[in-house]
Design a protein around this motif. Sequence first.
Motif, PDB file in Angstrom:
ATOM      1  N   ARG A 177      25.418  44.005  -4.913  1.00  0.00           N
ATOM      2  CA  ARG A 177      25.987  44.509  -5.726  1.00  0.00           C
ATOM      3  C   ARG A 177      26.775  45.855  -4.950  1.00  0.00           C
ATOM      4  O   ARG A 177      28.017  46.381  -5.520  1.00  0.00           O
ATOM      5  CB  ARG A 177      25.186  45.443  -6.946  1.00  0.00           C
ATOM      6  N   LYS A 178      26.020  46.400  -3.945  1.00  0.00           N
ATOM      7  CA  LYS A 178      26.583  47.340  -3.094  1.00  0.00           C
ATOM      8  C   LYS A 178      26.125  47.322  -1.743  1.00  0.00           C
ATOM      9  O   LYS A 178      24.830  46.527  -1.596  1.00  0.00           O
ATOM     10  CB  LYS A 178      26.403  48.886  -3.509  1.00  0.00           C
ATOM     11  N   PRO A 179      26.552  47.800  -0.610  1.00  0.00           N
ATOM     12  CA  PRO A 179      26.067  47.363   0.624  1.00  0.00           C
ATOM     13  C   PRO A 179      24.546  48.027   0.731  1.00  0.00           C
ATOM     14  O   PRO A 179      24.295  49.081   0.161  1.00  0.00           O
ATOM     15  CB  PRO A 179      27.101  48.282   1.553  1.00  0.00           C
ATOM     16  N   CYS A 180      23.993  47.405   1.653  1.00  0.00           N
ATOM     17  CA  CYS A 180      22.330  47.606   1.892  1.00  0.00           C
ATOM     18  C   CYS A 180      22.390  47.955   3.370  1.00  0.00           C
ATOM     19  O   CYS A 180      21.820  47.325   4.226  1.00  0.00           O
ATOM     20  CB  CYS A 180      21.538  46.751   1.508  1.00  0.00           C
ATOM     21  N   ILE A 181      22.749  49.391   3.740  1.00  0.00           N
ATOM     22  CA  ILE A 181      22.853  49.402   5.155  1.00  0.00           C
ATOM     23  C   ILE A 181      21.351  49.596   5.764  1.00  0.00           C
ATOM     24  O   ILE A 181      21.415  49.097   7.084  1.00  0.00           O
ATOM     25  CB  ILE A 181      23.514  50.884   5.481  1.00  0.00           C
TER      26      ILE A 181
END
Length: 319
Positions: A177-181
Amino acid sequence: MKKKVVVFSQIDPKILSQLESKYQVAQINPKQGDINEQLLREIADADGMIGAGRRLNQDNLKTAKKLKIISSVSVGYDNYDVEYLKQQGIWLTNTPHVLTETTADLAFTLLMSAARKVTHLDSWTKHGHWTRTAGVAQFGQDVYGKTLGIIGLGHIGAAIARRGFYGFNMNIQYHNRKPCIERAEPLKAKYCDLDTLLSTSDFIVIAVDLNEQSKALIGQAQFEKMQKHAVFVNIARGSVVDESALIEALENHKIFAAGLDVYQKEPLQESRLFQLENVVTLPHVGSATAETRMKMANLAYDNLVKALDGDEPQYIVNK
């Protein structure tokens, strides 16, 4: 008077013994009649419930007068009406993290088995077809150095990615759903949109939670975007994938193979999947090792006891 706990599925004998020494225990038994009738009767004066694999909602929980907690021996909680439990002030707890590594092991087992046609060739050999050197029809494909696409870089998704990156020198890309750095950086994992992941990955593993956004996430349009040599693995939930679209893709060789541990209907006893040589089918055993199931049972027990002792459990789904 001892508090009452309803055990609504099979549970480890050691845990059951611990429960019986501490509480009044009622066990739901399919051999003793209708399950929902038993539930409605037993939970009327119950303080807690523990188990897994049972669909629990307003219909079979409506008699509960003082129920404080349902302790699920699972990570997933799509069997439970979470909103109803929240309205009733009933805690729902689960057992995350303890099954991460064993589930990732199984995902990679499915990936390699599908890529190298392991289950098909096992059957082929046992049925006497190995009369000469294996030919092109028995060839699988390499895993080492390929591109692995992970849909859902949570704890399990990241554990699968680690196996590919460190063990097989794979290029990792992921969609979230969003980047997971924090999880992606050590693996040099590239964040990309879903269409890009599907069209450029050699191996695609889906490891998302089941929710309104992920339901039927992968269907005909998504299988059309995959490469013809792609291997698709699902260890998430069956409802994340349109099963008829998957079967059509496998039957028409739009993808190379699939490895499945979950299905839209479970237990699955009849399916066109069973007629296909390019799919590995397992009976939802992602966490099914003796060690992991014991860890899950212990964690579920701890969640239950804390709640009934008046403390807050560690893993509350509907906090």
